[in-house]
Design an enzyme around this catalytic site. Structure first.
Site, PDB file in Angstrom:
ATOM      1  N   CYS A 154      14.634 115.598 -22.601  1.00  0.00           N
ATOM      2  CA  CYS A 154      15.721 116.456 -22.095  1.00  0.00           C
ATOM      3  C   CYS A 154      16.865 116.659 -23.084  1.00  0.00           C
ATOM      4  O   CYS A 154      17.639 117.601 -22.948  1.00  0.00           O
ATOM      5  CB  CYS A 154      16.285 115.882 -20.801  1.00  0.00           C
ATOM      6  SG  CYS A 154      15.076 115.767 -19.486  1.00  0.00           S
ATOM      7  N   ASN A 205      16.298 120.887 -13.024  1.00  0.00           N
ATOM      8  CA  ASN A 205      16.328 120.230 -14.338  1.00  0.00           C
ATOM      9  C   ASN A 205      15.287 120.909 -15.230  1.00  0.00           C
ATOM     10  O   ASN A 205      14.086 120.795 -14.975  1.00  0.00           O
ATOM     11  CB  ASN A 205      16.008 118.738 -14.146  1.00  0.00           C
ATOM     12  CG  ASN A 205      15.981 117.968 -15.457  1.00  0.00           C
ATOM     13  OD1 ASN A 205      16.096 118.544 -16.538  1.00  0.00           O
ATOM     14  ND2 ASN A 205      15.807 116.663 -15.363  1.00  0.00           N
ATOM     15  N   HIS A 231      23.863 117.948 -19.070  1.00  0.00           N
ATOM     16  CA  HIS A 231      22.483 118.023 -18.608  1.00  0.00           C
ATOM     17  C   HIS A 231      22.505 118.011 -17.080  1.00  0.00           C
ATOM     18  O   HIS A 231      23.367 117.372 -16.472  1.00  0.00           O
ATOM     19  CB  HIS A 231      21.704 116.816 -19.153  1.00  0.00           C
ATOM     20  CG  HIS A 231      20.266 116.836 -18.769  1.00  0.00           C
ATOM     21  ND1 HIS A 231      19.474 117.933 -18.961  1.00  0.00           N
ATOM     22  CD2 HIS A 231      19.473 115.901 -18.182  1.00  0.00           C
ATOM     23  CE1 HIS A 231      18.260 117.679 -18.520  1.00  0.00           C
ATOM     24  NE2 HIS A 231      18.230 116.460 -18.039  1.00  0.00           N
TER      25      HIS A 231
HETATM   26  O1  UT7 Z   1      16.209 114.329 -16.970  1.00  0.00           O
HETATM   27  C1  UT7 Z   1      15.746 113.031 -16.663  1.00  0.00           C
HETATM   28  C2  UT7 Z   1      14.965 113.067 -15.372  1.00  0.00           C
HETATM   29  N1  UT7 Z   1      15.222 112.015 -14.448  1.00  0.00           N
HETATM   30  C3  UT7 Z   1      16.104 112.110 -13.423  1.00  0.00           C
HETATM   31  O2  UT7 Z   1      16.835 112.987 -13.340  1.00  0.00           O
HETATM   32  C4  UT7 Z   1      16.046 111.033 -12.385  1.00  0.00           C
HETATM   33  C5  UT7 Z   1      17.336 110.567 -11.841  1.00  0.00           C
HETATM   34  N2  UT7 Z   1      17.143 110.097 -10.468  1.00  0.00           N
HETATM   35  C6  UT7 Z   1      17.446 110.864  -9.418  1.00  0.00           C
HETATM   36  O3  UT7 Z   1      17.903 111.955  -9.566  1.00  0.00           O
HETATM   37  C7  UT7 Z   1      17.248 110.291  -8.034  1.00  0.00           C
HETATM   38  O4  UT7 Z   1      16.923 108.905  -8.126  1.00  0.00           O
HETATM   39  C8  UT7 Z   1      16.124 111.023  -7.231  1.00  0.00           C
HETATM   40  C9  UT7 Z   1      16.599 112.439  -6.876  1.00  0.00           C
HETATM   41  C10 UT7 Z   1      14.863 111.099  -8.062  1.00  0.00           C
HETATM   42  C11 UT7 Z   1      15.829 110.311  -5.931  1.00  0.00           C
HETATM   43  O5  UT7 Z   1      17.015 110.167  -5.163  1.00  0.00           O
HETATM   44  P1  UT7 Z   1      17.384 108.766  -4.504  1.00  0.00           P
HETATM   45  O6  UT7 Z   1      18.625 108.949  -3.745  1.00  0.00           O
HETATM   46  O7  UT7 Z   1      17.367 107.744  -5.606  1.00  0.00           O
HETATM   47  O8  UT7 Z   1      16.198 108.565  -3.496  1.00  0.00           O
HETATM   48  P2  UT7 Z   1      15.176 107.348  -3.384  1.00  0.00           P
HETATM   49  O9  UT7 Z   1      14.248 107.348  -4.540  1.00  0.00           O
HETATM   50  O10 UT7 Z   1      15.943 106.103  -3.067  1.00  0.00           O
HETATM   51  O11 UT7 Z   1      14.353 107.747  -2.097  1.00  0.00           O
HETATM   52  C12 UT7 Z   1      14.967 107.736  -0.792  1.00  0.00           C
HETATM   53  C13 UT7 Z   1      13.910 108.134   0.244  1.00  0.00           C
HETATM   54  C14 UT7 Z   1      12.609 107.355   0.109  1.00  0.00           C
HETATM   55  O12 UT7 Z   1      12.101 107.146   1.425  1.00  0.00           O
HETATM   56  P3  UT7 Z   1      12.292 105.718   2.158  1.00  0.00           P
HETATM   57  O13 UT7 Z   1      11.677 104.712   1.258  1.00  0.00           O
HETATM   58  O14 UT7 Z   1      13.779 105.550   2.290  1.00  0.00           O
HETATM   59  O15 UT7 Z   1      11.585 105.923   3.456  1.00  0.00           O
HETATM   60  C15 UT7 Z   1      11.709 108.303  -0.610  1.00  0.00           C
HETATM   61  O16 UT7 Z   1      10.325 108.098  -0.326  1.00  0.00           O
HETATM   62  O17 UT7 Z   1      13.578 109.515   0.059  1.00  0.00           O
HETATM   63  C16 UT7 Z   1      12.163 109.635  -0.063  1.00  0.00           C
HETATM   64  N3  UT7 Z   1      11.885 110.764  -0.945  1.00  0.00           N
HETATM   65  C17 UT7 Z   1      11.780 112.015  -0.507  1.00  0.00           C
HETATM   66  N4  UT7 Z   1      11.871 112.569   0.714  1.00  0.00           N
HETATM   67  C18 UT7 Z   1      11.745 113.901   0.826  1.00  0.00           C
HETATM   68  C19 UT7 Z   1      11.710 110.738  -2.290  1.00  0.00           C
HETATM   69  N5  UT7 Z   1      11.499 111.992  -2.744  1.00  0.00           N
HETATM   70  C20 UT7 Z   1      11.543 112.804  -1.651  1.00  0.00           C
HETATM   71  C21 UT7 Z   1      11.407 114.194  -1.480  1.00  0.00           C
HETATM   72  N6  UT7 Z   1      11.520 114.699  -0.233  1.00  0.00           N
HETATM   73  N7  UT7 Z   1      11.195 115.036  -2.507  1.00  0.00           N
END
Ligand code: UT7
Length: 374
Positions: A111, A279, A249
């Site tokens: 990125c 992104n 970014h």
């Molecule tokens: O350019 C470099 C690229 N990398 C990044 O940008 C990654 C940076 N990280 C993030 O932006 C965030 O960590 C995410 C957007 C990827 C995830 O957000 P989060 O607030 O950290 O969510 P989480 O991983 O803690 O997931 C929360 C819940 C989970 O369910 P449970 O375990 O609470 O039941 C996930 O399974 O949300 C669920 N989940 C989703 N639900 C609906 C994860 N992805 C999705 C989805 N739709 N797409």
């Protein structure tokens, strides 16, 4: 002393829009989750390859700068999703725009590739190796996306923008940067299947799977971008109050909010595109910069801070002094070609193809035009 001013800019965005509702037709996700956790509403899916997007963006940037392609000394193609590995993709742009005198290189730091490419061009201009460069940030990540994995599939999109950088005696362009890489976290973002290391590993080319520890990347990204931004401001003797515009970014709206708050910057100084493009990896910062110029948010003489992070995990923050001109010298009539397929059609074709990945590389359906291919 020689500086390297940014004198031209241009984007080439795929016309096809993939909405959160489109994603929920094949993934267990919804608009509410994606919007509240990431700020994203839609992203673009390209029906043409990275080189074709980059060619149009480069032509627009050259017209904007009033520079002839024959006067370009260097092309840096920042991307982790080039159409080809050999030959490099910068040479595809070179031949397509007629930059016959140029040297051409690809640069991949995921990125952050555009900003590392800007550092490279800046260093070569300031040391007298070249005088005029095109720096590209482009990504055609959709063919490599793990479309069955909702943790990543909702986050990324395709896109491209380029800038022209020229030698000048005025104190303009990149004033300083802080580069770094938190390599002990490199396992947190890995695309399995992209590279020779996967030979005989059971992962088919084109059948990519993503390792993605979102929460760990989130934490490291915030820390890294804040530290890099504070370091570059200190190095250049400026304070947050001196910054006119932040072009970060755009991996997640919550990451951007955390970075600017910790760095002591107000959100109203931030250029946001995450809602409409998601992104786009290396394309994110140059597209946001281009859109800021188009929207009149870059004023003559503005001081612009550009923090970013990406797989590696590479980190950086760049401080740019804009010049007097904030409008293009000229524009060109060229446009992205029309697409017969919608973004959702394109994604569904990639998903279908993943189960038949042997044929995928031969039928040209993803539209990458291999410049110079017989
Ligand atoms: O350019 C470099 C690229 N990398 C990044 O940008 C990654 C940076 N990280 C993030 O932006 C965030 O960590 C995410 C957007 C990827 C995830 O957000 P989060 O607030 O950290 O969510 P989480 O991983 O803690 O997931 C929360 C819940 C989970 O369910 P449970 O375990 O609470 O039941 C996930 O399974 O949300 C669920 N989940 C989703 N639900 C609906 C994860 N992805 C999705 C989805 N739709 N797409």
């Amino acid at each position: 002393m020689t500086f390297a001013a940014i004198t031209g800019w241009g984007a080439a965005m795929p016309p096809n829009v993939l909405s959160n509702a489109d994603l929920s037709t094949f993934l267990d996700t919804n608009d509410e989750w994606i919007t509240s956790r990431t700020g994203m509403k839609e992203r673009r899916i390209s029906h043409v390859g990275a080189t074709e997007m980059a060619t149009l963006a480069a032509k627009r940037a050259l017209a904007c700068a009033g520079v002839d392609a024959k006067d370009v000394d260097l092309i840096v193609f920042g991307s982790c999703s080039p159409d080809e590995q050999v030959p490099n993709s910068a040479s595809g742009v070179q031949v397509a725009i007629g930059a016959t005198r140029a040297a051409s290189m690809d640069l991949n730091t995921a990125c952050t590739s555009f900003l590392y490419s800007l550092s490279t061009a800046n260093a070569m201009i300031r040391t007298g190796v070249v005088r005029t460069a095109i720096v590209i940030g482009v990504e055609h990540i959709s063919p490599y996306m793990d479309w069955g994995n909702r943790n990543v599939a909702v986050l990324f999109g395709d896109g491209c923008a380029a800038v022209v950088v020229q030698a000048t005696d005025k104190e303009e362009g990149l004033l300083g940067e802080q580069l770094g890489c938190v390599a002990d976290a490199r396992h947190t973002l890995r695309v399995r299947g992209m590279g020779s290391g996967y030979t005989n590993s059971g992962v088919m080319l084109g059948d990519t799977e993503w390792d993605f520890d979102g929460q760990e990347i989130f934490k490291r990204a915030v820390q890294g971008m804040v530290q890099a931004s504070q370091a570059v401001m200190q190095k250049c003797g400026v304070t947050p109050d001196d910054i006119d515009l932040v072009v970060p970014h755009q991996a997640n709206l919550r990451i951007i909010e955390a970075v600017v708050q910790r760095a002591g910057l107000p959100m109203d100084k931030v250029m946001l595109t995450v809602q409409r493009y998601g992104n786009m990896s290396a394309a994110t910062v140059p597209v946001a910069l281009n859109d800021a110029l188009v929207e009149g948010r870059v004023k003559p003489g503005a001081l612009i801070l550009m923090p970013a992070f990406g797989a590696g995990l590479t980190m950086c923050s760049h401080l740019v002094r804009w010049g007097d001109r904030v409008t293009p010298i000229a524009t060109i009539p060229d446009e992205m070609p029309a697409s017969k397929l919608s973004a959702l059609d394109l994604v569904n074709k990639i998903r279908d193809r993943k189960s038949q990945s042997h044929e995928a590389s031969h039928d040209g359906l993803q539209g990458a035009r291999l410049i110079g291919a017989k």
